[in-house]
Design a protein around this motif. Structure first.
Motif, mmCIF file in Angstrom:
data_model
loop_
_atom_site.group_PDB
_atom_site.id
_atom_site.type_symbol
_atom_site.label_atom_id
_atom_site.label_comp_id
_atom_site.label_asym_id
_atom_site.label_seq_id
_atom_site.Cartn_x
_atom_site.Cartn_y
_atom_site.Cartn_z
ATOM 1 N N HIS A 68 0.609 -0.970 0.079
ATOM 2 C CA HIS A 68 0.090 -0.017 0.035
ATOM 3 C C HIS A 68 0.713 1.409 -0.192
ATOM 4 N N PRO A 69 0.441 2.348 -0.627
ATOM 5 C CA PRO A 69 1.401 3.526 -0.719
ATOM 6 C C PRO A 69 1.491 4.087 0.325
ATOM 7 N N TYR A 70 0.462 4.017 1.264
ATOM 8 C CA TYR A 70 0.808 4.619 2.746
ATOM 9 C C TYR A 70 1.726 4.016 3.470
ATOM 10 N N THR A 71 1.662 2.445 3.228
ATOM 11 C CA THR A 71 2.634 1.721 4.113
ATOM 12 C C THR A 71 4.202 2.058 3.650
ATOM 13 N N GLN A 72 4.094 1.970 2.196
ATOM 14 C CA GLN A 72 5.482 2.294 1.391
ATOM 15 C C GLN A 72 6.243 3.475 2.140
ATOM 16 N N ALA A 73 5.482 4.685 2.164
ATOM 17 C CA ALA A 73 5.747 6.036 2.698
ATOM 18 C C ALA A 73 6.131 5.914 4.260
ATOM 19 N N LEU A 74 5.366 5.092 4.909
ATOM 20 C CA LEU A 74 5.760 5.052 6.360
ATOM 21 C C LEU A 74 6.946 4.466 6.617
ATOM 22 N N LEU A 75 7.272 3.320 5.769
ATOM 23 C CA LEU A 75 8.694 2.695 5.765
ATOM 24 C C LEU A 75 9.799 3.464 5.510
ATOM 25 N N SER A 81 -1.430 16.859 5.270
ATOM 26 C CA SER A 81 -1.859 16.703 6.639
ATOM 27 C C SER A 81 -2.847 15.453 6.653
ATOM 28 N N VAL A 82 -2.896 14.892 7.996
ATOM 29 C CA VAL A 82 -3.732 13.685 8.123
ATOM 30 C C VAL A 82 -5.036 14.381 8.156
ATOM 31 N N PRO A 83 -6.162 13.888 7.551
ATOM 32 C CA PRO A 83 -7.557 14.504 7.330
ATOM 33 C C PRO A 83 -8.125 14.614 8.671
ATOM 34 N N SER A 84 -8.991 15.438 8.971
ATOM 35 C CA SER A 84 -9.912 15.316 10.102
ATOM 36 C C SER A 84 -10.909 14.380 10.047
ATOM 37 N N LEU A 85 -11.030 13.537 11.056
ATOM 38 C CA LEU A 85 -12.116 12.554 11.382
ATOM 39 C C LEU A 85 -13.387 13.130 11.237
ATOM 40 N N PHE A 86 -13.428 14.403 11.344
ATOM 41 C CA PHE A 86 -14.791 14.923 11.166
ATOM 42 C C PHE A 86 -15.264 15.515 9.812
ATOM 43 N N ALA A 124 -6.001 9.498 -0.570
ATOM 44 C CA ALA A 124 -5.941 9.911 -1.985
ATOM 45 C C ALA A 124 -5.263 11.458 -1.909
ATOM 46 N N PRO A 125 -5.704 12.625 -1.165
ATOM 47 C CA PRO A 125 -5.201 13.801 -1.021
ATOM 48 C C PRO A 125 -3.703 14.029 -0.924
ATOM 49 N N ARG A 126 -3.008 12.777 -0.333
ATOM 50 C CA ARG A 126 -1.639 12.742 -0.149
ATOM 51 C C ARG A 126 -1.069 11.817 -0.801
ATOM 52 N N CYS A 127 -1.593 10.870 -1.858
ATOM 53 C CA CYS A 127 -1.101 9.789 -2.476
ATOM 54 C C CYS A 127 -0.618 10.351 -3.545
ATOM 55 N N PRO A 128 0.748 9.749 -3.951
ATOM 56 C CA PRO A 128 1.393 10.368 -5.303
ATOM 57 C C PRO A 128 0.804 9.742 -6.594
ATOM 58 N N TYR A 129 -0.053 8.526 -6.007
ATOM 59 C CA TYR A 129 -0.487 7.585 -7.467
ATOM 60 C C TYR A 129 -1.978 7.860 -7.402
ATOM 61 N N ALA A 130 -2.824 8.611 -6.712
ATOM 62 C CA ALA A 130 -4.104 8.761 -6.732
ATOM 63 C C ALA A 130 -4.605 8.974 -8.192
ATOM 64 N N SER A 131 -5.690 8.472 -8.501
ATOM 65 C CA SER A 131 -6.497 8.803 -9.657
ATOM 66 C C SER A 131 -7.777 9.177 -9.249
ATOM 67 N N ALA A 132 -8.487 9.484 -10.521
ATOM 68 C CA ALA A 132 -10.080 9.998 -10.400
ATOM 69 C C ALA A 132 -10.854 8.893 -9.511
ATOM 70 N N LEU A 133 -10.402 7.783 -9.758
ATOM 71 C CA LEU A 133 -11.059 6.633 -9.291
ATOM 72 C C LEU A 133 -10.959 6.598 -7.664
#
Ligand code: SF4
Length: 82
Positions: A2-9, A27-32, A41-50
């Motif tokens: 997962h891209p988030y896991t890759q970034a954390l590592l 930034s981490v999105p607000s839970l609200f 998606a707002p922080r992922c370099p691979y994010a697509s319209a999907l």
């Protein structure tokens, strides 16, 4: 996988290294006020319209592992089919 896991590592400090630590943009999105689709998606370099439209289902990548990311929709099997 997962891209988030890759970034954390990538952001784990290495003892003795003077390299600047990797950080995930944004930034981490607000839970609200969670974004539609994949929360990363707002922080992922691979994010697509999907990704921005719909959260990914789980895809089986081997017998014991799943990934919840649209990047694997063509190379993995959709989980939960029996
Ligand atoms: S579903 Fe899309 S936005 Fe979410 S982690 Fe995967 S590629 Fe990135």
């Amino acid at each position: 996988m997962h891209p988030y896991t890759q970034a954390l590592l990538k952001s784990i400090p290495k003892i003795g290294s003077k390299e600047e630590l990797y950080s995930i943009d944004g930034s981490v999105p607000s839970l609200f006020d969670l974004p539609k689709g994949c929360y990363f998606a707002p922080r992922c370099p691979y994010a697509s319209a999907l990704c921005r439209e719909s959260d990914s289902p789980e895809f089986l990548v081997d017998e014991k592992h799943m990934v919840r990311c649209w990047l694997y929709k063509d190379s993995a099997v959709l989980a939960g089919n029996g």
